[in-house]
Design an enzyme around this catalytic site. Structure first.
Site, PDB file in Angstrom:
ATOM      1  N   GLU A 461     -26.241  44.942  16.316  1.00 48.46           N
ATOM      2  CA  GLU A 461     -26.664  45.220  14.938  1.00 48.46           C
ATOM      3  C   GLU A 461     -27.806  44.275  14.578  1.00 48.46           C
ATOM      4  OE1 GLU A 461     -25.094  45.397  10.277  1.00 48.46           O
ATOM      5  OE2 GLU A 461     -23.740  44.708  11.862  1.00 48.46           O
ATOM      6  N   ASN A 516     -29.696  48.616   9.457  1.00 49.78           N
ATOM      7  CA  ASN A 516     -29.201  48.959   8.120  1.00 49.78           C
ATOM      8  C   ASN A 516     -30.287  49.666   7.307  1.00 49.78           C
ATOM      9  OD1 ASN A 516     -26.395  47.597   7.685  1.00 49.78           O
ATOM     10  ND2 ASN A 516     -27.616  46.076   8.781  1.00 49.78           N
ATOM     11  N   GLU A 548     -27.380  52.625   9.836  1.00 47.44           N
ATOM     12  CA  GLU A 548     -26.159  52.365   9.076  1.00 47.44           C
ATOM     13  C   GLU A 548     -26.425  52.574   7.589  1.00 47.44           C
ATOM     14  OE1 GLU A 548     -24.650  48.547  10.068  1.00 47.44           O
ATOM     15  OE2 GLU A 548     -24.277  49.049  12.180  1.00 47.44           O
ATOM     16  N   ASP A 578     -21.470  52.633   6.882  1.00 38.74           N
ATOM     17  CA  ASP A 578     -21.230  51.187   6.893  1.00 38.74           C
ATOM     18  C   ASP A 578     -20.293  50.791   5.750  1.00 38.74           C
ATOM     19  OD1 ASP A 578     -21.476  48.616   7.755  1.00 38.74           O
ATOM     20  OD2 ASP A 578     -23.449  48.259   6.886  1.00 38.74           O
ATOM     21  N   GLU A 635     -15.685  45.460  11.904  1.00 38.62           N
ATOM     22  CA  GLU A 635     -16.525  44.268  11.759  1.00 38.62           C
ATOM     23  C   GLU A 635     -15.650  43.055  11.461  1.00 38.62           C
ATOM     24  OE1 GLU A 635     -20.716  45.427   9.877  1.00 38.62           O
ATOM     25  OE2 GLU A 635     -19.045  45.971   8.553  1.00 38.62           O
TER      26      GLU A 635
END
Length: 694
Positions: A461, A516, A548, A578, A635
């Protein structure tokens, strides 16, 4: 020579007429200097008109002084004056002085200033000797060359000094020096030259015809110059009055708002400093309010700008009319007003002023048959509690107002040093954020994503970091919300996407790279094109890019968001939900949107083994994902117990400190055993390319 000149003045001139001549000369010099100052300050046709009037007054004063002084010359041999030559001498005086003043006004600094003064002095001399030629005497008139030469040189010198002092002032008193120099130029020329006059008598009869007598000359001169000087004085006074009116008007425009007529910020600052000075040695406090109309943008949209302007005028009139004596109101921006209250001693007085202001703002207004009511939020600050100067006091009140506006409703909040300093820091951070991308201050960090069972790296990520030049590393939760609010996230997000794709394209290990996407980016119709351009230019395979998206970015406009996500899917890009479990996280969203992955928020993972509710939510999410055929990533995995719990439930992937903290690019390459790719282009060039694409 000096004694001879003084003897001539004392014994050969009538003192009464000498005094009259000096008065005419003094008044004429004052008017000439005043009018010439106008010449130097104006341009175009107006400059020429002032120049003509200046020359007329200067020449007329010199001519009048000469002939009055000649009347004062006591000699029985003077029979009278030739009318034609006398008139010609007036013309020479006016033309010569006008030319001299014009030459000296052509420049601001060069020697032409003094040249014009010499021409001015020469015109005095020319007029004088033509006037002497116009005098008819019963005898032979002779002039002494030394006295004539001295008189002419003195007129040149004093003329040059006069224009020099006017055009090159060093103090505010130089204009008086110019007036004295003009007087001396005329007086020295006349009396020094007259000292050198000698008349040899031939006869004592007055039989010469067509001459004008001394008495008639005197009457004509006094009348003519009175009219000229009165006209010049009236003209100058009218111009001064017009200038004062214009200055007053300009001052009013500069210090008042044209729409409402209220004082503006400049006038407010001036008033505030004066008000603070008056309470400096008192125990009272000075209160300043910043009043902002709520939902004024919607008023403009519904009523139009005409209706919005009418509402602003209505509020301004209400505040002007109903505030108490000693309270001051100003309009300082579009829908923001400032009120300076009277000195107060109790907190209750401060709150009372806030309530009165909000009540006045809320008075109804009729617009096109409908009743409209405004409302406002108020922030206030007091002297000396919150600031020691007018500018800082107003700034404190505005910061309190912005906090009240953020609180919603019709709040009235006092300045709070700690809270409002945070707002100021965020504002400063927003300003620095505008240059961060251009200055290459952003850096990408990466956190590994691993398979639950094999522990192999399945992806990374991308996490954005800001290396501020003075603050050091700024946390994302500090600057990302600011970037989203200001819209700068579009360019920052495009740079992040492009940089991450280029980095991943150079890896030998074909793992996914997750980026993201902010709600602002998702709402941008061009976002799919930005993604497509990044993939084409970097060569990254679309299936390796995972975007995401939070549900917050979807709910604002679900139709548009669904359209954008389908466009991204057609590119071959993967889309993940997300922070599942926070916010809305509705099942309808999972049903409507084609997500490729669900990411469980770290807040639920950290309490595994200690919080049954968290365990239940994690278990339900994994089961839901399995039922929908959507892989789940957890996560915030930090311990082996977390990993074991997730493995038992069938979770696919994990991300967290157990496998590594976020790391810079160089450390990631070491972790993945990837050689460093070749870079090209500076941060400025990269930012420019991103802006073009975005």
């Amino acid at each position: 020579m000096m004694l001879t000149v003084l003897s001539c003045i004392v014994f050969e001139h009538d003192p009464l007429f000498v005094v009259l001549a000096v008065m005419i000369l003094a008044i004429g010099s004052v008017l000439t200097v005043r009018l010439y100052a106008r010449v130097r300050r104006t341009h175009g046709d107006l400059k020429h008109l002032w120049l003509l009037l200046s020359g007329l007054i200067a020449g007329g004063s010199i001519w009048s002084t000469h002939f009055v002084a000649m009347i004062a010359y006591s000699s029985p041999l003077v029979l009278g004056y030739d009318l034609g030559l006398s008139a010609f001498s007036l013309l020479v005086a006016v033309a010569g002085t006008t030319a001299g003043l014009m030459i000296s006004s052509l420049t601001q600094r060069s020697f032409l200033i003094e040249v014009g003064g010499v021409v001015f002095g020469a015109s005095i001399a020319a007029m004088h000797f033509i006037g002497i030629e116009a005098m008819r005497v019963s005898g032979i008139l002779t002039l002494s060359a030394p006295y004539v030469a001295a008189a002419v040189v003195l007129s040149w010198i004093f003329g040059a000094i006069a224009t020099n002092r006017l055009a090159r002032p060093v103090t505010r008193y130089c204009k008086y020096g110019a007036m004295i120099s003009l007087i001396l130029a005329v007086a020295s020329l006349h009396f020094v030259a007259m000292t050198g006059v000698d008349i040899l008598p031939l006869r004592l009869d007055g039989s010469v015809k067509d001459l004008v007598s001394n008495q008639l000359v005197g009457i004509a001169i006094v009348f003519t110059m009175s009219v000229l000087m009165l006209s010049a004085t009236i003209t100058y006074s009218i111009d001064n009055a017009n200038t004062e009116v214009a200055d007053t008007r300009l001052n009013h425009i500069a210090n008042h708002d044209p729409l409402t007529g209220l004082p503006n910020r400049a006038a407010l600052d001036f008033h505030l400093e004066g008000a603070l000075a008056r309470v400096f040695n008192d125990n009272a406090r000075m209160i300043v309010l910043s009043c902002n109309l709520t939902r004024f943008k919607q008023v403009n949209e519904v009523l139009g700008h005409a209706g919005g302007d009418a509402l602003l005028r209505h509020v301004a009139n209400g505040l002007s009319q109903y505030l108490e004596t000693g309270e001051y109101v100003a309009r300082i921006s579009g829908d923001e007003f400032a009120i300076v209250g009277k000195p107060v001693y109790f907190r209750g007085d401060m709150l009372d002023l806030c309530k009165r202001v909000q009540k006045i703002v809320g008075l109804p207004m009729t617009w096109q048959g409908e009743e409209i009511r405004a409302s406002c939020c108020v922030g206030y600050a007091t002297y000396p509690d919150h600031a020691t100067s007018g500018a800082h006091l107003m700034e404190a009140a505005e910061q309190a107002m912005h906090r009240a506006k953020a609180a919603g409703g019709n709040a009235a909040l006092c300045y709070d040093t700690q809270k409002d300093q945070q707002i100021r820091d965020r504002s400063a951070l927003a300003m620095d954020l505008g240059n961060a991308l251009r200055n290459g201050e952003f850096e990408l960090f990466y956190q590994l994503q691993n398979h639950v069972v094999t522990r192999d790296v399945t992806g990374v990520e991308v996490l954005l970091r800001w290396n501020h030049p003075s603050r050091g590393r700024v946390a994302p939760d500090e600057f990302v919300p600011i970037a989203e609010k200001t819209g700068q996230i579009r360019d920052i997000g495009a740079w992040t996407l492009r940089t991450a794709c280029r980095e991943a394209a150079g890896w030998t290990l074909p793992v996914k790279v997750a980026v993201n996407v902010a709600p602002v980016q998702l709402s941008d119709p061009q976002f799919p094109d930005i993604v497509a351009h990044a993939l084409r230019e970097t060569g990254l395979k679309p299936e390796r890019l995972e975007l995401e998206i939070t549900e917050t970015g979807i709910i604002a406009d679900t139709t548009h968001a669904l359209q954008v996500i389908h466009q991204l899917k057609r590119l071959g890009v993967r889309v993940a939900m997300d922070d599942f479990g926070t916010g809305y996280s509705s099942l309808a969203t999972l049903q409507a949107f084609p997500f490729d992955k669900i990411k469980i928020d770290r807040e639920f993972i950290k309490d595994l083994g200690a919080n049954k509710q968290s365990e239940a939510i994690v278990r339900a999410t994994i089961i839901l994902g399995e039922s929908l055929g959507i892989p789940v990533l957890a996560e915030g995995v930090e311990t082996e117990d977390h990993l074991a719990f997730l493995a038992r439930l069938g979770c696919s992937e994990v991300q967290g400190y157990l496998f590594g903290k976020p790391m810079p690019t160089a450390d990631l390459r070491v972790a993945l055993m990837i050689p460093a790719p070749v870079r090209s282009g500076s941060p400025d060039q990269e930012a420019a390319r991103i802006s073009q694409v975005a």
